[in-house]
Design a protein around this motif. Structure first.
Motif, PDB file in Angstrom:
ATOM      1  N   PRO A 294      19.798 -32.290 -44.684  1.00 27.89           N
ATOM      2  CA  PRO A 294      20.346 -32.763 -45.956  1.00 27.89           C
ATOM      3  C   PRO A 294      20.235 -34.286 -46.046  1.00 27.89           C
ATOM      4  O   PRO A 294      20.182 -34.975 -45.021  1.00 27.89           O
ATOM      5  CB  PRO A 294      21.802 -32.306 -45.904  1.00 27.89           C
ATOM      6  N   PRO A 295      20.200 -34.825 -47.263  1.00 29.58           N
ATOM      7  CA  PRO A 295      20.008 -36.268 -47.434  1.00 29.58           C
ATOM      8  C   PRO A 295      20.961 -37.140 -46.617  1.00 29.58           C
ATOM      9  O   PRO A 295      20.551 -38.184 -46.102  1.00 29.58           O
ATOM     10  CB  PRO A 295      20.225 -36.470 -48.942  1.00 29.58           C
ATOM     11  N   SER A 296      22.194 -36.704 -46.484  1.00 30.56           N
ATOM     12  CA  SER A 296      23.176 -37.515 -45.760  1.00 30.56           C
ATOM     13  C   SER A 296      22.854 -37.635 -44.271  1.00 30.56           C
ATOM     14  O   SER A 296      23.300 -38.570 -43.597  1.00 30.56           O
ATOM     15  CB  SER A 296      24.581 -36.922 -45.930  1.00 30.56           C
ATOM     16  N   GLU A 297      22.062 -36.695 -43.741  1.00 25.11           N
ATOM     17  CA  GLU A 297      21.749 -36.706 -42.316  1.00 25.11           C
ATOM     18  C   GLU A 297      20.408 -37.345 -42.000  1.00 25.11           C
ATOM     19  O   GLU A 297      20.104 -37.613 -40.834  1.00 25.11           O
ATOM     20  CB  GLU A 297      21.769 -35.271 -41.768  1.00 25.11           C
ATOM     21  N   VAL A 298      19.597 -37.579 -43.015  1.00 23.26           N
ATOM     22  CA  VAL A 298      18.247 -38.087 -42.771  1.00 23.26           C
ATOM     23  C   VAL A 298      18.240 -39.439 -42.049  1.00 23.26           C
ATOM     24  O   VAL A 298      17.472 -39.625 -41.090  1.00 23.26           O
ATOM     25  CB  VAL A 298      17.443 -38.141 -44.088  1.00 23.26           C
ATOM     26  N   PRO A 299      19.066 -40.418 -42.450  1.00 23.48           N
ATOM     27  CA  PRO A 299      19.012 -41.704 -41.729  1.00 23.48           C
ATOM     28  C   PRO A 299      19.311 -41.566 -40.234  1.00 23.48           C
ATOM     29  O   PRO A 299      18.623 -42.166 -39.401  1.00 23.48           O
ATOM     30  CB  PRO A 299      20.080 -42.550 -42.445  1.00 23.48           C
ATOM     31  N   ALA A 300      20.307 -40.767 -39.898  1.00 20.58           N
ATOM     32  CA  ALA A 300      20.642 -40.585 -38.481  1.00 20.58           C
ATOM     33  C   ALA A 300      19.527 -39.858 -37.745  1.00 20.58           C
ATOM     34  O   ALA A 300      19.210 -40.190 -36.581  1.00 20.58           O
ATOM     35  CB  ALA A 300      21.952 -39.816 -38.341  1.00 20.58           C
ATOM     36  N   MET A 301      18.909 -38.886 -38.385  1.00 22.20           N
ATOM     37  CA  MET A 301      17.804 -38.161 -37.752  1.00 22.20           C
ATOM     38  C   MET A 301      16.591 -39.070 -37.577  1.00 22.20           C
ATOM     39  O   MET A 301      15.859 -38.951 -36.581  1.00 22.20           O
ATOM     40  CB  MET A 301      17.442 -36.923 -38.565  1.00 22.20           C
ATOM     41  N   ALA A 302      16.373 -39.978 -38.531  1.00 19.19           N
ATOM     42  CA  ALA A 302      15.270 -40.932 -38.390  1.00 19.19           C
ATOM     43  C   ALA A 302      15.511 -41.849 -37.197  1.00 19.19           C
ATOM     44  O   ALA A 302      14.588 -42.142 -36.419  1.00 19.19           O
ATOM     45  CB  ALA A 302      15.112 -41.749 -39.666  1.00 19.19           C
ATOM     46  N   ASP A 303      16.752 -42.290 -37.042  1.00 23.82           N
ATOM     47  CA  ASP A 303      17.081 -43.135 -35.886  1.00 23.82           C
ATOM     48  C   ASP A 303      16.864 -42.367 -34.579  1.00 23.82           C
ATOM     49  O   ASP A 303      16.339 -42.918 -33.603  1.00 23.82           O
ATOM     50  CB  ASP A 303      18.534 -43.597 -35.964  1.00 23.82           C
ATOM     51  N   ARG A 304      17.273 -41.105 -34.571  1.00 23.18           N
ATOM     52  CA  ARG A 304      17.115 -40.311 -33.356  1.00 23.18           C
ATOM     53  C   ARG A 304      15.632 -40.065 -33.061  1.00 23.18           C
ATOM     54  O   ARG A 304      15.192 -40.152 -31.905  1.00 23.18           O
ATOM     55  CB  ARG A 304      17.856 -38.972 -33.503  1.00 23.18           C
ATOM     56  N   TYR A 305      14.868 -39.772 -34.085  1.00 23.71           N
ATOM     57  CA  TYR A 305      13.421 -39.572 -33.930  1.00 23.71           C
ATOM     58  C   TYR A 305      12.797 -40.804 -33.267  1.00 23.71           C
ATOM     59  O   TYR A 305      12.019 -40.683 -32.316  1.00 23.71           O
ATOM     60  CB  TYR A 305      12.804 -39.329 -35.302  1.00 23.71           C
ATOM     61  N   ARG A 306      13.141 -41.983 -33.774  1.00 17.61           N
ATOM     62  CA  ARG A 306      12.540 -43.210 -33.243  1.00 17.61           C
ATOM     63  C   ARG A 306      13.030 -43.516 -31.830  1.00 17.61           C
ATOM     64  O   ARG A 306      12.312 -44.152 -31.056  1.00 17.61           O
ATOM     65  CB  ARG A 306      12.815 -44.368 -34.190  1.00 17.61           C
ATOM     66  N   ALA A 307      14.214 -43.051 -31.513  1.00 18.08           N
ATOM     67  CA  ALA A 307      14.700 -43.237 -30.145  1.00 18.08           C
ATOM     68  C   ALA A 307      13.936 -42.349 -29.164  1.00 18.08           C
ATOM     69  O   ALA A 307      13.679 -42.733 -28.020  1.00 18.08           O
ATOM     70  CB  ALA A 307      16.199 -42.935 -30.078  1.00 18.08           C
ATOM     71  N   ILE A 308      13.587 -41.148 -29.611  1.00 18.79           N
ATOM     72  CA  ILE A 308      12.864 -40.193 -28.757  1.00 18.79           C
ATOM     73  C   ILE A 308      11.389 -40.553 -28.627  1.00 18.79           C
ATOM     74  O   ILE A 308      10.770 -40.344 -27.582  1.00 18.79           O
ATOM     75  CB  ILE A 308      12.994 -38.766 -29.348  1.00 18.79           C
ATOM     76  N   TYR A 309      10.804 -41.093 -29.681  1.00 16.18           N
ATOM     77  CA  TYR A 309       9.353 -41.239 -29.795  1.00 16.18           C
ATOM     78  C   TYR A 309       8.683 -41.941 -28.605  1.00 16.18           C
ATOM     79  O   TYR A 309       7.672 -41.436 -28.088  1.00 16.18           O
ATOM     80  CB  TYR A 309       9.001 -41.951 -31.095  1.00 16.18           C
ATOM     81  N   PRO A 310       9.186 -43.089 -28.140  1.00 15.98           N
ATOM     82  CA  PRO A 310       8.430 -43.801 -27.089  1.00 15.98           C
ATOM     83  C   PRO A 310       8.213 -42.983 -25.827  1.00 15.98           C
ATOM     84  O   PRO A 310       7.118 -43.008 -25.246  1.00 15.98           O
ATOM     85  CB  PRO A 310       9.301 -45.038 -26.818  1.00 15.98           C
ATOM     86  N   ASP A 311       9.241 -42.271 -25.381  1.00 14.42           N
ATOM     87  CA  ASP A 311       9.124 -41.535 -24.126  1.00 14.42           C
ATOM     88  C   ASP A 311       8.438 -40.177 -24.276  1.00 14.42           C
ATOM     89  O   ASP A 311       7.790 -39.700 -23.340  1.00 14.42           O
ATOM     90  CB  ASP A 311      10.510 -41.332 -23.513  1.00 14.42           C
ATOM     91  N   VAL A 312       8.593 -39.557 -25.439  1.00 15.67           N
ATOM     92  CA  VAL A 312       8.059 -38.211 -25.642  1.00 15.67           C
ATOM     93  C   VAL A 312       6.674 -38.236 -26.286  1.00 15.67           C
ATOM     94  O   VAL A 312       5.751 -37.543 -25.834  1.00 15.67           O
ATOM     95  CB  VAL A 312       9.028 -37.369 -26.500  1.00 15.67           C
ATOM     96  N   ALA A 313       6.518 -39.030 -27.332  1.00 12.59           N
ATOM     97  CA  ALA A 313       5.289 -38.965 -28.130  1.00 12.59           C
ATOM     98  C   ALA A 313       4.178 -39.861 -27.626  1.00 12.59           C
ATOM     99  O   ALA A 313       3.010 -39.442 -27.580  1.00 12.59           O
ATOM    100  CB  ALA A 313       5.608 -39.305 -29.588  1.00 12.59           C
ATOM    101  N   VAL A 314       4.493 -41.093 -27.281  1.00 16.67           N
ATOM    102  CA  VAL A 314       3.416 -42.015 -26.916  1.00 16.67           C
ATOM    103  C   VAL A 314       2.574 -41.479 -25.760  1.00 16.67           C
ATOM    104  O   VAL A 314       1.335 -41.476 -25.839  1.00 16.67           O
ATOM    105  CB  VAL A 314       3.967 -43.427 -26.621  1.00 16.67           C
ATOM    106  N   PRO A 315       3.184 -40.959 -24.674  1.00 16.49           N
ATOM    107  CA  PRO A 315       2.345 -40.445 -23.582  1.00 16.49           C
ATOM    108  C   PRO A 315       1.520 -39.218 -23.959  1.00 16.49           C
ATOM    109  O   PRO A 315       0.550 -38.894 -23.259  1.00 16.49           O
ATOM    110  CB  PRO A 315       3.369 -40.092 -22.489  1.00 16.49           C
ATOM    111  N   ALA A 316       1.905 -38.542 -25.034  1.00 10.70           N
ATOM    112  CA  ALA A 316       1.190 -37.340 -25.465  1.00 10.70           C
ATOM    113  C   ALA A 316       0.133 -37.641 -26.521  1.00 10.70           C
ATOM    114  O   ALA A 316      -0.486 -36.727 -27.071  1.00 10.70           O
ATOM    115  CB  ALA A 316       2.182 -36.311 -26.012  1.00 10.70           C
ATOM    116  N   THR A 317      -0.087 -38.912 -26.809  1.00  8.74           N
ATOM    117  CA  THR A 317      -1.042 -39.326 -27.840  1.00  8.74           C
ATOM    118  C   THR A 317      -2.427 -39.527 -27.235  1.00  8.74           C
ATOM    119  O   THR A 317      -2.571 -40.067 -26.132  1.00  8.74           O
ATOM    120  CB  THR A 317      -0.568 -40.636 -28.501  1.00  8.74           C
ATOM    121  N   GLY A 318      -3.438 -39.082 -27.956  1.00 11.46           N
ATOM    122  CA  GLY A 318      -4.814 -39.264 -27.510  1.00 11.46           C
ATOM    123  C   GLY A 318      -5.644 -39.981 -28.559  1.00 11.46           C
ATOM    124  O   GLY A 318      -5.174 -40.269 -29.666  1.00 11.46           O
TER     125      GLY A 318
END
Length: 221
Positions: free
Chosen positions: A53-77
């Motif tokens: 829901p719209p009210s949760e999107v900002p917090a989920m965006a923050d969480r996504y960006r917190a996860i991204y460096p450790d989870v996504a960057v090493p999996a990028t080709g």
């Protein structure tokens, strides 16, 4: 010469999918990761709005960006032909500018992780807003996989080069108005050989020089 990042230079499908899978596991929200990956390109908040829901999107965006460096960057080709495309520009005395919808920090991390020899890196811009950065650095062309990248080139009065490696096939990119459509970056050096008298001025020193965001953080996944 400007390049998009996700699905143009960088294969982030598994990487982005892994972050959404982690969000689904943490929140208990069923996220269709395949659907997410099929839509890579627009700002992160746009995709998150499909699932939260719209009210949760900002917090989920923050969480996504917190996860991204450790989870996504090493999996990028690298996308096929990415290194060759960058090298082709530099061999002609051109400069390479990466302009991405991904937030600035993760755009920088991704470029560094992939070892791409670019001159400027700008994150946090999508669609026509990318034209601000492309104009700033005098890009003669912009290469991307999304219709929004055609908008970016148009906004900068640059040649719009579509690569059919993302959600939009060659017919869709052509119909949208791309000046040139390539099947992938493997075809890019051949096209570049006939493009004007080069791709920008100055070869730079082969190291990435990071530029701050020019208009907020409209970050894509």
């Amino acid at each position: 010469m400007g390049f998009d990042l996700d699905l143009t230079l960088a294969d982030t499908r598994a990487a982005i999918g892994a972050v959404y899978a982690a969000l689904a596991a943490e929140t208990g929200v069923p996220i269709d990761v395949e659907a997410v990956v099929a839509r890579i390109g627009p700002p992160l908040e746009v995709e998150l709005a499909y699932w939260f829901p719209p009210s949760e999107v900002p917090a989920m965006a923050d969480r996504y960006r917190a996860i991204y460096p450790d989870v996504a960057v090493p999996a990028t080709g690298l996308m096929p032909g990415a290194v060759e495309a960058v090298d082709a520009v530099r061999a002609r005395g051109g400069r390479v500018i990466v302009v991405s919808g991904k937030n600035q920090a993760d755009t920088e991390r991704t470029v560094r992780f992939l070892g791409l020899a670019v001159d400027e890196v700008v994150g946090g811009l999508f669609g026509a807003d990318k034209g601000v950065a492309l104009r700033r650095y005098g890009a003669g062309a912009y290469v991307g996989d999304h219709t929004g990248d055609v908008d970016a080139a148009r906004a900068a009065a640059a040649t719009a080069v579509g690569v059919a490696t993302g959600a939009f096939d060659a017919a869709a990119l052509t119909a949208y108005g791309a000046d040139v459509v390539l099947p992938d970056l493997l075809a890019f050096p051949g096209w570049l050989a006939g493009f004007g008298d080069g791709a920008g001025n100055g070869a730079g020193d082969g190291s990435a020089r990071v530029s701050g965001e020019l208009s907020g953080d409209g970050s894509a996944a």
